[in-house]
Design a protein around this motif. Sequence first.
Motif, PDB file in Angstrom:
ATOM      1  N   GLU A  31       0.824  -1.217   0.000  1.00  0.00           N
ATOM      2  CA  GLU A  31       0.000   0.000   0.000  1.00  0.00           C
ATOM      3  C   GLU A  31       0.856   1.264   0.000  1.00  0.00           C
ATOM      4  N   GLU A  32       2.142   1.079  -0.193  1.00  0.00           N
ATOM      5  CA  GLU A  32       3.056   2.222  -0.122  1.00  0.00           C
ATOM      6  C   GLU A  32       4.008   2.198  -1.313  1.00  0.00           C
ATOM      7  N   SER A  88      -3.820  -2.578   5.709  1.00  0.00           N
ATOM      8  CA  SER A  88      -3.818  -1.872   6.992  1.00  0.00           C
ATOM      9  C   SER A  88      -5.227  -1.786   7.545  1.00  0.00           C
ATOM     10  N   HIS A  91      -7.779   0.722   6.501  1.00  0.00           N
ATOM     11  CA  HIS A  91      -8.602   0.601   5.297  1.00  0.00           C
ATOM     12  C   HIS A  91      -9.484  -0.647   5.328  1.00  0.00           C
ATOM     13  N   GLU A 145       4.368   0.411  11.973  1.00  0.00           N
ATOM     14  CA  GLU A 145       5.270   1.124  11.061  1.00  0.00           C
ATOM     15  C   GLU A 145       5.721   2.452  11.673  1.00  0.00           C
ATOM     16  N   ARG A 168      -7.873  14.673   6.955  1.00  0.00           N
ATOM     17  CA  ARG A 168      -7.952  13.437   6.153  1.00  0.00           C
ATOM     18  C   ARG A 168      -7.599  12.210   7.003  1.00  0.00           C
ATOM     19  N   MET A 170      -7.789   7.574   6.761  1.00  0.00           N
ATOM     20  CA  MET A 170      -7.956   6.426   5.870  1.00  0.00           C
ATOM     21  C   MET A 170      -9.450   6.058   5.822  1.00  0.00           C
ATOM     22  N   ASN A 208      -0.110  10.356   9.591  1.00  0.00           N
ATOM     23  CA  ASN A 208       0.684   9.272   9.017  1.00  0.00           C
ATOM     24  C   ASN A 208       2.018   9.180   9.755  1.00  0.00           C
ATOM     25  N   PRO A 209       2.732   8.053   9.623  1.00  0.00           N
ATOM     26  CA  PRO A 209       4.057   7.984  10.232  1.00  0.00           C
ATOM     27  C   PRO A 209       5.050   8.903   9.504  1.00  0.00           C
ATOM     28  N   PHE A 211       7.960   8.453   8.144  1.00  0.00           N
ATOM     29  CA  PHE A 211       8.567   8.019   6.876  1.00  0.00           C
ATOM     30  C   PHE A 211       7.639   8.345   5.705  1.00  0.00           C
ATOM     31  N   ALA A 212       6.321   8.218   5.957  1.00  0.00           N
ATOM     32  CA  ALA A 212       5.338   8.476   4.893  1.00  0.00           C
ATOM     33  C   ALA A 212       5.174   9.974   4.651  1.00  0.00           C
ATOM     34  N   PHE A 233       0.936   3.253  13.725  1.00  0.00           N
ATOM     35  CA  PHE A 233       0.338   2.798  12.457  1.00  0.00           C
ATOM     36  C   PHE A 233       0.611   1.299  12.366  1.00  0.00           C
TER      37      PHE A 233
END
Length: 353
Positions: A31-32, A88, A91, A145, A168, A170, A208-209, A211-212, A233
Amino acid sequence: MKGSGLLALLLCLLAGCQKPDAPRIWRFAIEETRGSVQDRYAQKLKEIIETRSQGRIEVKVYPYGTLGTSDQITELLHNGSLQLAMASPGHMGKLIPEVQVLLLHFVLSDNEAVNRAVLSSPRVRAKFDSLYADKGFHLLSMFSEGWQVWTTDRPVHRPEDFRGMKFRVMTSPLLLAAYDAYGASATPLPYGDVYSALQLNMIDGQVNPVFAIWEMSFYEVSTHMIFANQAPFVTSTLCNAEFYDSLSATERGWLDDAIEELHPYIYDTQVQLNSERLAMIAEARPQMVVETLDSTEREAFRRASLPVRDLYLQTAGPAGGELLQILLDEVKQQGGWPPTIPMAGQPVTRRSD
Ligand code: 6CS
């Protein structure tokens, strides 16, 4: 879904074109994007399986954007067009309401090591295993994550600071309730739409984390990053249950062993990626305000989040209630309550102070 139907057809045609001596293909959708935590996981799995099978199995990794949204990927996994996929709970709530327990705020600990032990505890795993099995999936792993960090266009210290914020989340329904409880106006969007929504001011924030936040460039269109340690996450690695059952004992051994080996690898990798990318964001955008909520602030959010547990219980029923209780008990048993300290790599003081 029409889009995923076409993709399924395409994947079937590709499978049919294989030569008889060609390696068997295991299709693995994540998903990434490339370079993400999920990508590192998938690439390592690919390496292990292809080495152990001496090339008789090829693992094809499909990064985000190549096969559609997370919801579409789950559908492709379900109908057997994919063998493996990341899914995840953020979702999965419409399909398996109970897994939304992992989206509730302040249920897991603020201590990463505790959450790691909780997520791998046999009691917890047994519950999740059966929830996924009921829907035709075999659960391979669940892991964090990194912390879910709020990126916003304003400071946030109290739940009231979310009032009126277009935020926003998920696509799992419980996430709407989680942020509405703080006074935000939560809106679900696919991952790929978040950057432009922030840029066009259609939303004021997202979560989000780290890294994202780096790899999706959300930091470019946000002014504040807030660590509340309200929830990590968590993602899950699934495979199609029929596919798993069809594997020979040897093949299943390769897969199960690889998943076991990946566990410590992915924890170290996510901690490293999140910490490195926090430094990269600070360098690329020095004006970014990075804040960590203190214990009094967190407690105000925790209290505001409690009514969402009732909503979870209503939607997830008795199985969900049992799961929530098991998680709370496990967190206590592992010493994760009351709250302790920010995790390694997080800013401890406010940059705005
Ligand atoms: O926010 C999202 O939709 C996505 N975020 C991450 C870090 N992974 C997958 C998920 O779809």
